[in-house]
Design a protein around this motif. Structure first.
Motif, PDB file in Angstrom:
ATOM      1  N   LEU A 104     -10.312  -7.018   0.416  1.00 17.37           N
ATOM      2  CA  LEU A 104     -11.456  -6.159   0.110  1.00 17.37           C
ATOM      3  C   LEU A 104     -11.025  -4.708  -0.139  1.00 17.37           C
ATOM      4  N   TYR A 105     -10.113  -4.235   0.696  1.00  9.02           N
ATOM      5  CA  TYR A 105      -9.596  -2.869   0.593  1.00  9.02           C
ATOM      6  C   TYR A 105      -8.080  -2.933   0.679  1.00  9.02           C
ATOM      7  N   SER A 106      -7.386  -2.510  -0.346  1.00 10.26           N
ATOM      8  CA  SER A 106      -5.926  -2.555  -0.312  1.00 10.26           C
ATOM      9  C   SER A 106      -5.362  -1.618   0.755  1.00 10.26           C
ATOM     10  N   GLY A 107      -6.070  -0.548   1.075  1.00 11.81           N
ATOM     11  CA  GLY A 107      -5.627   0.378   2.111  1.00 11.81           C
ATOM     12  C   GLY A 107      -5.624  -0.234   3.502  1.00 11.81           C
ATOM     13  N   ALA A 108      -6.297  -1.352   3.668  1.00 15.50           N
ATOM     14  CA  ALA A 108      -6.328  -2.032   4.967  1.00 15.50           C
ATOM     15  C   ALA A 108      -4.961  -2.588   5.339  1.00 15.50           C
ATOM     16  N   ASN A 109      -4.095  -2.781   4.354  1.00 15.89           N
ATOM     17  CA  ASN A 109      -2.776  -3.346   4.607  1.00 15.89           C
ATOM     18  C   ASN A 109      -2.036  -2.534   5.664  1.00 15.89           C
ATOM     19  N   TRP A 110      -1.879  -1.267   5.438  1.00 16.71           N
ATOM     20  CA  TRP A 110      -1.153  -0.403   6.360  1.00 16.71           C
ATOM     21  C   TRP A 110      -1.888  -0.289   7.686  1.00 16.71           C
ATOM     22  N   MET A 111      -3.213  -0.130   7.642  1.00 18.91           N
ATOM     23  CA  MET A 111      -4.006   0.073   8.852  1.00 18.91           C
ATOM     24  C   MET A 111      -3.976  -1.145   9.770  1.00 18.91           C
ATOM     25  N   GLU A 112      -4.043  -2.344   9.187  1.00 21.53           N
ATOM     26  CA  GLU A 112      -3.968  -3.558   9.992  1.00 21.53           C
ATOM     27  C   GLU A 112      -2.575  -3.735  10.590  1.00 21.53           C
ATOM     28  N   ARG A 113      -1.553  -3.394   9.845  1.00 25.16           N
ATOM     29  CA  ARG A 113      -0.188  -3.468  10.386  1.00 25.16           C
ATOM     30  C   ARG A 113      -0.004  -2.487  11.534  1.00 25.16           C
ATOM     31  N   GLU A 114      -0.555  -1.304  11.417  1.00 23.10           N
ATOM     32  CA  GLU A 114      -0.475  -0.312  12.491  1.00 23.10           C
ATOM     33  C   GLU A 114      -1.198  -0.816  13.738  1.00 23.10           C
ATOM     34  N   THR A 115      -2.375  -1.405  13.568  1.00 25.16           N
ATOM     35  CA  THR A 115      -3.132  -1.942  14.700  1.00 25.16           C
ATOM     36  C   THR A 115      -2.366  -3.069  15.371  1.00 25.16           C
ATOM     37  N   PHE A 116      -1.747  -3.940  14.576  1.00 26.93           N
ATOM     38  CA  PHE A 116      -0.906  -5.003  15.138  1.00 26.93           C
ATOM     39  C   PHE A 116       0.275  -4.403  15.887  1.00 26.93           C
ATOM     40  N   ASP A 117       0.916  -3.434  15.280  1.00 29.76           N
ATOM     41  CA  ASP A 117       2.103  -2.803  15.844  1.00 29.76           C
ATOM     42  C   ASP A 117       1.815  -2.203  17.224  1.00 29.76           C
ATOM     43  N   PHE A 118       0.711  -1.481  17.363  1.00 33.92           N
ATOM     44  CA  PHE A 118       0.424  -0.773  18.598  1.00 33.92           C
ATOM     45  C   PHE A 118      -0.339  -1.594  19.635  1.00 33.92           C
ATOM     46  N   TYR A 119      -1.148  -2.583  19.193  1.00 27.66           N
ATOM     47  CA  TYR A 119      -1.983  -3.337  20.132  1.00 27.66           C
ATOM     48  C   TYR A 119      -1.681  -4.837  20.172  1.00 27.66           C
ATOM     49  N   GLY A 120      -1.000  -5.369  19.186  1.00 31.75           N
ATOM     50  CA  GLY A 120      -0.725  -6.798  19.146  1.00 31.75           C
ATOM     51  C   GLY A 120      -1.862  -7.624  18.573  1.00 31.75           C
ATOM     52  N   ILE A 121      -2.860  -6.993  17.999  1.00 32.02           N
ATOM     53  CA  ILE A 121      -3.984  -7.704  17.390  1.00 32.02           C
ATOM     54  C   ILE A 121      -3.540  -8.206  16.025  1.00 32.02           C
ATOM     55  N   LYS A 122      -3.672  -9.512  15.799  1.00 33.86           N
ATOM     56  CA  LYS A 122      -3.248 -10.097  14.531  1.00 33.86           C
ATOM     57  C   LYS A 122      -4.419 -10.182  13.566  1.00 33.86           C
ATOM     58  N   PHE A 123      -4.094 -10.144  12.278  1.00 31.85           N
ATOM     59  CA  PHE A 123      -5.100 -10.238  11.225  1.00 31.85           C
ATOM     60  C   PHE A 123      -4.769 -11.452  10.365  1.00 31.85           C
ATOM     61  N   LYS A 124      -5.591 -12.477  10.513  1.00 25.71           N
ATOM     62  CA  LYS A 124      -5.387 -13.731   9.802  1.00 25.71           C
ATOM     63  C   LYS A 124      -5.528 -13.515   8.301  1.00 25.71           C
ATOM     64  N   GLY A 125      -4.510 -13.947   7.555  1.00 20.49           N
ATOM     65  CA  GLY A 125      -4.527 -13.795   6.106  1.00 20.49           C
ATOM     66  C   GLY A 125      -3.859 -12.529   5.613  1.00 20.49           C
ATOM     67  N   HIS A 126      -3.315 -11.724   6.511  1.00 17.59           N
ATOM     68  CA  HIS A 126      -2.625 -10.501   6.105  1.00 17.59           C
ATOM     69  C   HIS A 126      -1.323 -10.870   5.395  1.00 17.59           C
ATOM     70  N   PRO A 127      -0.979 -10.207   4.278  1.00 20.08           N
ATOM     71  CA  PRO A 127       0.202 -10.592   3.508  1.00 20.08           C
ATOM     72  C   PRO A 127       1.549 -10.253   4.154  1.00 20.08           C
ATOM     73  N   ASP A 128       1.576  -9.351   5.140  1.00 19.08           N
ATOM     74  CA  ASP A 128       2.866  -8.933   5.709  1.00 19.08           C
ATOM     75  C   ASP A 128       2.656  -8.418   7.136  1.00 19.08           C
ATOM     76  N   MET A 129       2.295  -9.310   8.041  1.00 19.89           N
ATOM     77  CA  MET A 129       1.970  -8.917   9.413  1.00 19.89           C
ATOM     78  C   MET A 129       3.243  -8.735  10.247  1.00 19.89           C
ATOM     79  N   ARG A 130       3.792  -7.532  10.159  1.00 21.55           N
ATOM     80  CA  ARG A 130       4.959  -7.167  10.974  1.00 21.55           C
ATOM     81  C   ARG A 130       4.841  -5.696  11.316  1.00 21.55           C
ATOM     82  N   PRO A 131       5.601  -5.238  12.308  1.00 21.76           N
ATOM     83  CA  PRO A 131       5.500  -3.820  12.701  1.00 21.76           C
ATOM     84  C   PRO A 131       5.770  -2.878  11.532  1.00 21.76           C
TER      85      PRO A 131
END
Length: 164
Positions: A104-131
């Protein structure tokens, strides 16, 4: 556009989705069920409300509330209507995962990775879920409220100098 109008539209389109709402400092804040968050965001983007700008995604940790231990907060902005909105979804630690909104928003890529990195919350369907900011072999999520605030091994600090 008003807070009442937007809340009423979301409640009408998704009658089971809204858990709670408030307006701290005049900003409409809606807590949604985790299963509905992506559908609501898609609706807000594609509707006449035109929430076309994703300002931020961030995480939060409430270790004392086991059913709502983790939260993901989305800030959306309708540039056309000059209207801001905060959406929240809470999840237990056991299955800390939400659907990705990178489609929906290409800018969500970085923001979701940051949230995963700091909190461990995963985002199903994310193209590159790593720190993205921490080292990949760090082994923990530093923003969780389960770590000491300061390194106990430091000898160069005198707590009396900091009012403790």
């Amino acid at each position: 556009m008003t807070n009442e109008l937007v809340l009423e539209a979301i409640s009408r389109e998704f009658p089971e989705a809204v858990v709670d709402s408030s307006t701290p400092h005049g900003l409409l804040t809606i807590e949604l069920k985790k299963e509905e968050i992506k559908k609501v965001i898609h609706y807000l983007k594609e509707s006449s409300y035109e929430f076309i700008f994703l300002t931020d995604i961030c995480g939060i940790h409430y270790p004392d509330d086991k059913e709502k231990e983790f939260g993901v907060i989305y800030h959306l902005h309708s540039l056309i209507n000059n209207f801001r909105l905060r959406l929240k979804a809470f999840i237990p630690k056991k299955n800390a995962e939400l659907e990705s909104i990178t489609n929906l928003y290409s800018g969500a890529n970085w923001m979701e990775r940051e949230t995963f990195d700091f909190y461990g919350i995963k985002f199903k369907g994310h193209p590159d879920m790593r720190p993205i900011l921490n080292m990949e072999d760090l082994g923990y999520h530093p923003m969780l409220k389960e770590y000491r605030l300061e390194d106990g091994s430091r000898t160069d600090k005198n707590d009396a100098m900091f009012g403790r």
